[in-house]
Enzyme design. Structure first.
Site, PDB file in Angstrom:
ATOM      1  N   ASN A   9       0.864  -1.177   0.000  1.00 13.18           N
ATOM      2  CA  ASN A   9       0.000   0.000   0.000  1.00 13.18           C
ATOM      3  C   ASN A   9       0.903   1.229   0.000  1.00 13.18           C
ATOM      4  O   ASN A   9       1.550   1.529   0.998  1.00 13.18           O
ATOM      5  CB  ASN A   9      -0.906  -0.014   1.241  1.00 13.18           C
ATOM      6  CG  ASN A   9      -1.762   1.227   1.343  1.00 13.18           C
ATOM      7  OD1 ASN A   9      -1.960   1.953   0.365  1.00 13.18           O
ATOM      8  ND2 ASN A   9      -2.284   1.497   2.541  1.00 13.18           N
TER       9      ASN A   9
ATOM     10  N   LYS B 279       0.099   4.379  -0.243  1.00 11.60           N
ATOM     11  CA  LYS B 279      -0.475   5.572   0.378  1.00 11.60           C
ATOM     12  C   LYS B 279      -0.224   6.792  -0.523  1.00 11.60           C
ATOM     13  O   LYS B 279      -0.181   6.635  -1.751  1.00 11.60           O
ATOM     14  CB  LYS B 279       0.066   5.740   1.801  1.00 11.60           C
ATOM     15  CG  LYS B 279      -0.095   4.453   2.621  1.00 11.60           C
ATOM     16  CD  LYS B 279       0.317   4.599   4.061  1.00 11.60           C
ATOM     17  CE  LYS B 279       0.161   3.268   4.777  1.00 11.60           C
ATOM     18  NZ  LYS B 279       0.485   3.359   6.217  1.00 11.60           N
TER      19      LYS B 279
ATOM     20  N   HIS C   1      -9.128   1.165   5.675  1.00 11.31           N
ATOM     21  CA  HIS C   1      -7.807   1.331   6.289  1.00 11.31           C
ATOM     22  C   HIS C   1      -7.917   2.246   7.508  1.00 11.31           C
ATOM     23  O   HIS C   1      -8.733   3.165   7.541  1.00 11.31           O
ATOM     24  CB  HIS C   1      -6.822   1.918   5.272  1.00 11.31           C
ATOM     25  CG  HIS C   1      -5.397   1.826   5.694  1.00 11.31           C
ATOM     26  ND1 HIS C   1      -4.831   2.745   6.556  1.00 11.31           N
ATOM     27  CD2 HIS C   1      -4.421   0.936   5.388  1.00 11.31           C
ATOM     28  CE1 HIS C   1      -3.561   2.410   6.754  1.00 11.31           C
ATOM     29  NE2 HIS C   1      -3.282   1.329   6.067  1.00 11.31           N
TER      30      HIS C   1
ATOM     31  N   GLU D 294      -6.194   4.607   8.498  1.00  8.87           N
ATOM     32  CA  GLU D 294      -6.005   6.034   8.214  1.00  8.87           C
ATOM     33  C   GLU D 294      -7.276   6.654   7.632  1.00  8.87           C
ATOM     34  O   GLU D 294      -7.574   7.827   7.889  1.00  8.87           O
ATOM     35  CB  GLU D 294      -4.817   6.206   7.259  1.00  8.87           C
ATOM     36  CG  GLU D 294      -3.494   5.863   7.934  1.00  8.87           C
ATOM     37  CD  GLU D 294      -2.365   5.560   6.981  1.00  8.87           C
ATOM     38  OE1 GLU D 294      -1.262   5.255   7.467  1.00  8.87           O
ATOM     39  OE2 GLU D 294      -2.580   5.612   5.749  1.00  8.87           O
TER      40      GLU D 294
ATOM     41  N   GLU E 247      -4.635  -5.128  10.673  1.00 10.26           N
ATOM     42  CA  GLU E 247      -3.606  -4.107  10.820  1.00 10.26           C
ATOM     43  C   GLU E 247      -3.770  -3.368  12.148  1.00 10.26           C
ATOM     44  O   GLU E 247      -4.541  -2.403  12.227  1.00 10.26           O
ATOM     45  CB  GLU E 247      -3.679  -3.098   9.671  1.00 10.26           C
ATOM     46  CG  GLU E 247      -3.319  -3.666   8.322  1.00 10.26           C
ATOM     47  CD  GLU E 247      -2.940  -2.572   7.348  1.00 10.26           C
ATOM     48  OE1 GLU E 247      -1.870  -2.668   6.732  1.00 10.26           O
ATOM     49  OE2 GLU E 247      -3.700  -1.601   7.219  1.00 10.26           O
TER      50      GLU E 247
ATOM     51  N   GLY F 176       3.318   1.977  10.423  1.00  5.83           N
ATOM     52  CA  GLY F 176       4.264   3.078  10.269  1.00  5.83           C
ATOM     53  C   GLY F 176       5.085   3.391  11.494  1.00  5.83           C
ATOM     54  O   GLY F 176       5.826   4.368  11.520  1.00  5.83           O
TER      55      GLY F 176
ATOM     56  N   SER G 213       4.193  -2.582   9.899  1.00  7.99           N
ATOM     57  CA  SER G 213       5.658  -2.627  10.008  1.00  7.99           C
ATOM     58  C   SER G 213       6.232  -3.978   9.584  1.00  7.99           C
ATOM     59  O   SER G 213       7.141  -4.519  10.208  1.00  7.99           O
ATOM     60  CB  SER G 213       6.101  -2.281  11.441  1.00  7.99           C
ATOM     61  OG  SER G 213       5.703  -0.961  11.772  1.00  7.99           O
TER      62      SER G 213
END
Length: 251
Positions: A9, A11, A95, A97, A167, A173, A213
């Site tokens: 991904n 982003k 996701h 985010e 996730e 991240g 990660s």
């Protein structure tokens, strides 16, 4: 047999030139799709470039997001109908985010899942847990509620082809990956939730990925787990050489 899926991904990263260069490096070094399926979900503005540069046609080019309507006055959104017409096979929905930065609810995500299926594509449905809920011991409720909410009114046939990515928010991240055992626990819980909703046969066909990660150092341990069928990598998918190390984790 569930074919492993190693997906990236990107982003909001990379230019058109970056994307073309990435494709030139990786396209002829990827495994056969019937052995290990590989995919990159990229920003909408890069998709056409990547499709054109996908010479060996081994890499699945996916979208990072779409809207839940096919067309209309929705400035700035991406039409799932247009993605289908481009030949996009996968769309990431839900996701963390999108949930946190853009306030997407389980209802919105469910509408997006339906839109992706309606347009002949497969959702990669993300579900997560926050560190706060993990520390409070509420992760089971959190993960299960996101799965059940997103799959409202989804048929058995649709659920069979679904990809779910576990996730944990605190691992995305951060450089702090869940241990292989933690990742397996979350993926097992997701598969059992699908089994409760649709039965064991559907749950055993559906693929569950881990994301958070992921890197070349930990992917082999993660992929050795019974209920983990692949990974959804973020930062590690941006560099072509690192991405190739991920997809060739078996070597």
């Amino acid at each position: 047999m569930r074919i492993p899926l190693i997906a990236g991904n990107w982003k909001m990263n990379k230019s058109v030139d970056d994307a073309r260069s990435f494709m030139q490096i990786v396209s002829d070094q990827l495994p056969e799709p019937d052995q290990v399926e590989t995919a990159i979900a990229a920003p909408a503005i890069l998709l056409e470039t990547m499709i054109e540069a996908n010479g060996a046609d081994r890499l699945r080019i996916g979208a990072e997001n779409c809207y839940y309507e096919d067309a209309g006055a929705f400035t700035g959104e991406t039409s799932p109908q247009a993605l289908d017409q481009m030949g996009i096979p996968y769309v990431i929905v839900g996701h963390s985010e999108r949930r946190s930065y853009f306030n997407e609810t389980d209802d919105i995500i469910n509408r997006k899942v339906h839109a992706v299926y309606r347009n002949h594509m497969t959702p990669i449905l993300c579900c997560d847990e926050t560190m706060g809920r993990l520390e409070a011991g509420e992760k089971i409720h959190w993960v299960v509620s996101q799965v059940t909410g997103a799959l409202k009114d989804i048929t058995d046939a649709q659920a069979r082809q679904l990809v779910i990515a576990y996730e944990p928010s605190w691992a995305i991240g951060s450089g702090k990956s869940a241990s292989a055992d933690q990742a397996e626990e979350g993926c097992y819980l997701i598969r059992q939730t699908v089994a409760d909703l649709y039965g064991d046969d559907v749950a055993n066909q559906m693929r569950v990925l881990y994301g958070g990660s992921v890197n070349p150092e930990n992917i082999s341990q993660i992929m050795a787990k019974q209920n983990i069928d692949g990974v959804l990598a973020g930062g590690a998918s941006l560099d072509p050489e690192t991405f190739l190390q991920l997809v060739h984790y078996q070597k």
